[in-house]
Scaffold this motif. Structure first.
Motif, short mmCIF file in Angstrom:
data_model
loop_
_atom_site.label_atom_id
_atom_site.label_comp_id
_atom_site.label_asym_id
_atom_site.label_seq_id
_atom_site.Cartn_x
_atom_site.Cartn_y
_atom_site.Cartn_z
N SER A 1 -6.14 3.56 -0.73
CA SER A 1 -5.94 2.11 -0.70
C SER A 1 -7.28 1.38 -0.83
CB SER A 1 -5.24 1.70 0.60
OG SER A 1 -3.94 2.23 0.67
N ALA A 2 -8.31 1.91 -0.18
CA ALA A 2 -9.63 1.28 -0.26
C ALA A 2 -10.18 1.33 -1.68
CB ALA A 2 -10.60 1.97 0.71
N TRP A 3 -9.98 2.48 -2.36
CA TRP A 3 -10.47 2.58 -3.74
C TRP A 3 -9.68 1.64 -4.66
CZ3 TRP A 3 -14.67 3.55 -6.03
CH2 TRP A 3 -14.71 3.72 -7.41
N LYS B 1 10.81 15.23 0.99
CA LYS B 1 11.37 14.33 -0.01
C LYS B 1 11.39 12.90 0.49
CE LYS B 1 14.43 17.86 -1.99
NZ LYS B 1 15.84 18.26 -2.17
N GLN B 2 11.71 12.72 1.78
CA GLN B 2 11.86 11.38 2.33
C GLN B 2 10.51 10.73 2.63
OE1 GLN B 2 14.76 10.10 2.53
NE2 GLN B 2 14.41 8.17 3.58
N CYS B 3 9.59 11.48 3.15
CA CYS B 3 8.31 10.93 3.54
C CYS B 3 7.23 11.97 3.32
CB CYS B 3 8.32 10.50 5.00
SG CYS B 3 6.77 9.79 5.56
N PRO B 4 6.39 11.83 2.28
CA PRO B 4 5.36 12.82 2.01
C PRO B 4 4.48 13.04 3.23
CG PRO B 4 5.51 11.23 0.23
CD PRO B 4 6.36 10.72 1.34
N PRO B 5 4.13 14.29 3.55
CA PRO B 5 3.32 14.58 4.73
C PRO B 5 1.91 14.06 4.57
CG PRO B 5 3.52 16.52 3.36
CD PRO B 5 4.45 15.49 2.77
N VAL B 6 1.23 13.91 5.71
CA VAL B 6 -0.17 13.51 5.67
C VAL B 6 -0.97 14.60 4.97
CG1 VAL B 6 -2.19 12.95 7.07
CG2 VAL B 6 0.08 12.19 7.79
N ILE B 7 -1.81 14.21 4.03
CA ILE B 7 -2.54 15.19 3.24
C ILE B 7 -4.03 15.11 3.51
CG2 ILE B 7 -0.83 15.24 1.38
CD1 ILE B 7 -2.64 13.35 -0.18
N THR C 1 14.54 4.90 2.29
CA THR C 1 13.62 4.40 3.31
C THR C 1 13.36 2.91 3.13
OG1 THR C 1 12.55 6.55 3.60
CG2 THR C 1 11.31 4.62 4.28
N LEU C 2 13.19 2.47 1.88
CA LEU C 2 12.96 1.06 1.61
C LEU C 2 14.15 0.20 2.03
CD1 LEU C 2 11.23 1.30 -1.90
CD2 LEU C 2 10.16 0.64 0.27
N THR C 3 15.35 0.67 1.71
CA THR C 3 16.56 -0.07 2.09
C THR C 3 16.67 -0.19 3.60
OG1 THR C 3 17.73 0.69 0.10
CG2 THR C 3 19.08 -0.09 1.95
N ILE C 4 16.42 0.90 4.29
CA ILE C 4 16.52 0.91 5.76
C ILE C 4 15.43 0.06 6.39
CG2 ILE C 4 16.28 2.43 7.77
CD1 ILE C 4 17.72 4.57 5.88
N LEU C 5 14.21 0.12 5.84
CA LEU C 5 13.13 -0.72 6.33
C LEU C 5 13.49 -2.20 6.22
CD1 LEU C 5 10.31 -1.53 7.24
CD2 LEU C 5 9.47 -1.01 4.94
N LYS C 6 14.03 -2.59 5.08
CA LYS C 6 14.37 -4.00 4.87
C LYS C 6 15.44 -4.46 5.86
CE LYS C 6 13.00 -4.02 0.02
NZ LYS C 6 13.45 -4.08 -1.40
N TYR C 7 16.39 -3.56 6.16
CA TYR C 7 17.44 -3.93 7.12
C TYR C 7 16.83 -4.14 8.51
CZ TYR C 7 21.57 -3.91 10.03
OH TYR C 7 22.52 -4.28 10.95
N ILE C 8 15.99 -3.19 8.94
CA ILE C 8 15.37 -3.31 10.27
C ILE C 8 14.49 -4.56 10.32
CG2 ILE C 8 13.82 -2.19 11.92
CD1 ILE C 8 14.70 0.50 10.71
N TRP C 9 13.79 -4.81 9.23
CA TRP C 9 12.91 -5.99 9.13
C TRP C 9 13.72 -7.28 9.34
CZ3 TRP C 9 10.08 -7.15 3.85
CH2 TRP C 9 9.24 -8.26 3.99
N HIS D 1 0.81 -1.23 0.00
CA HIS D 1 0.00 0.00 0.00
C HIS D 1 0.84 1.27 0.00
CE1 HIS D 1 -3.91 -1.92 0.51
NE2 HIS D 1 -3.32 -2.77 1.33
N HIS D 2 2.09 1.23 0.46
CA HIS D 2 2.86 2.46 0.66
C HIS D 2 4.18 2.53 -0.11
CE1 HIS D 2 0.19 3.77 3.94
NE2 HIS D 2 0.25 2.53 4.38
N LYS D 3 4.56 1.46 -0.77
CA LYS D 3 5.89 1.42 -1.38
C LYS D 3 6.13 2.58 -2.33
CE LYS D 3 9.07 -1.65 -3.85
NZ LYS D 3 9.25 -3.00 -4.44
N GLN D 4 5.12 2.93 -3.13
CA GLN D 4 5.31 3.97 -4.14
C GLN D 4 5.58 5.34 -3.53
OE1 GLN D 4 5.60 3.25 -7.35
NE2 GLN D 4 5.32 1.11 -6.74
N SER D 5 5.19 5.54 -2.28
CA SER D 5 5.41 6.85 -1.65
C SER D 5 6.69 6.90 -0.82
CB SER D 5 4.21 7.20 -0.75
OG SER D 5 4.14 6.32 0.35
N LEU D 6 7.42 5.79 -0.76
CA LEU D 6 8.64 5.74 0.04
C LEU D 6 9.87 5.88 -0.86
CD1 LEU D 6 7.76 2.75 2.40
CD2 LEU D 6 7.44 5.19 2.83
#
Length: 265
Positions: free
Chosen positions: A184-186, A150-156, A37-45, A28-33
């Motif tokens: 995501s629901a749509w 740039k790193q994480c789009p703000p809540v809109i 961020t994706l690399t760091i998420l995978k390491y923490i995961w 649901h969120h990969k395209q906005s990351l």
């Protein structure tokens, strides 16, 4: 922290549930990351499997292992925390001063992998060795606003959502979902629509989509949803669409043969 305290932070009963949560989040969120961020998420995961969902990886360790700057690591953690996937849990040193932050994956979330989505592979190599807490402090760091965007789009606000989402769907979902979750629901509705042979554009069935969403909200309030809200909504909508297809076929006198088995796929 002792073992009992660490176990109290464990957010998943097994690595399997942790993997499902992270894969659903990425769907649901990969395209906005960002790539960082994706690399760091995978390491923490990868470093959250001994106690599923709990990572002792320090900022400095993540920085070194991912070859990213400290500010990039901090921004990534801030982003994942803002999106509800991670939570920082501070620790205390023996002298009472603040120690490192433990990173904990949050089990709560309405994201789910659609039933038709091919399972994404878990991280290619899982390292069972963990960085243990030390006396170094890893406190959050202030990031310039333009870099944070740039790193994480703000809540809109929902008004910024794509114009192709019907207004009536926005009206129904806005009281219950965040803008990201409305999108995501749509997408879940579009996915369900694409799996059946309906004769009209998806907008033609908006009343059914809205009714199914309301039923999903009711089920959530009653506590009858076993997995996640979006998965329940998707499944209910797909079944509703199948019923509509059958009615459309039966109403068409020119249709002599129809493969009903395909409806169940």
């Amino acid at each position: 922290m002792n073992i009992a305290e660490i176990r109290s932070l464990q957010s998943f009963p097994s690595k399997k549930e942790l993997d499902l949560r992270v894969r659903a989040f990425l769907f649901h969120h990969k395209q906005s990351l960002s790539e960082g961020t994706l690399t760091i998420l995978k390491y923490i995961w990868r470093h959250s499997v001994k106690f599923p969902g709990v990572s002792f990886a320090k900022v400095e360790t993540i920085q070194k292992k991912t070859n990213k700057s400290r500010s990039t690591v901090i921004r990534a953690i801030n982003c994942l925390e803002k999106n509800g996937l991670l939570k920082r849990v501070p620790t205390l040193r023996t002298n009472g001063k603040r120690g490192v932050n433990i990173l904990v994956f949050q089990a709560e979330g309405i994201e789910e992998l659609p039933e038709v989505e091919t399972k994404t592979a878990a991280p290619s190599s899982v390292n069972n060795s963990h960085d243990t807490p030390s006396n170094e402090q890893a406190a959050p760091e202030e990031i310039p606003a333009e870099e944070e965007i740039k790193q994480c789009p703000p809540v809109i606000d929902a008004d910024y959502l794509p114009s192709y989402i019907p207004e009536s769907f926005l009206t129904v979902t806005r009281p219950f979902l965040t803008p990201n979750d409305i999108l995501s629901a749509w997408k879940s509705a579009q996915h369900a629509y694409q799996k059946v042979n309906l004769t009209q554009p998806i907008e033609w069935y908006i009343e059914q989509i809205n009714r199914t969403f309301k039923r999903a909200v009711f089920a959530q309030r009653q506590g009858t949803i076993k997995k996640t809200f979006l998965g329940y909504f998707y499944g209910g909508l797909k079944e509703a669409f199948i019923q509509i297809v059958r009615k459309e076929v039966m109403a068409d006198s020119s249709t002599l043969y129809y493969n009903w088995l395909d409806d169940a796929q």
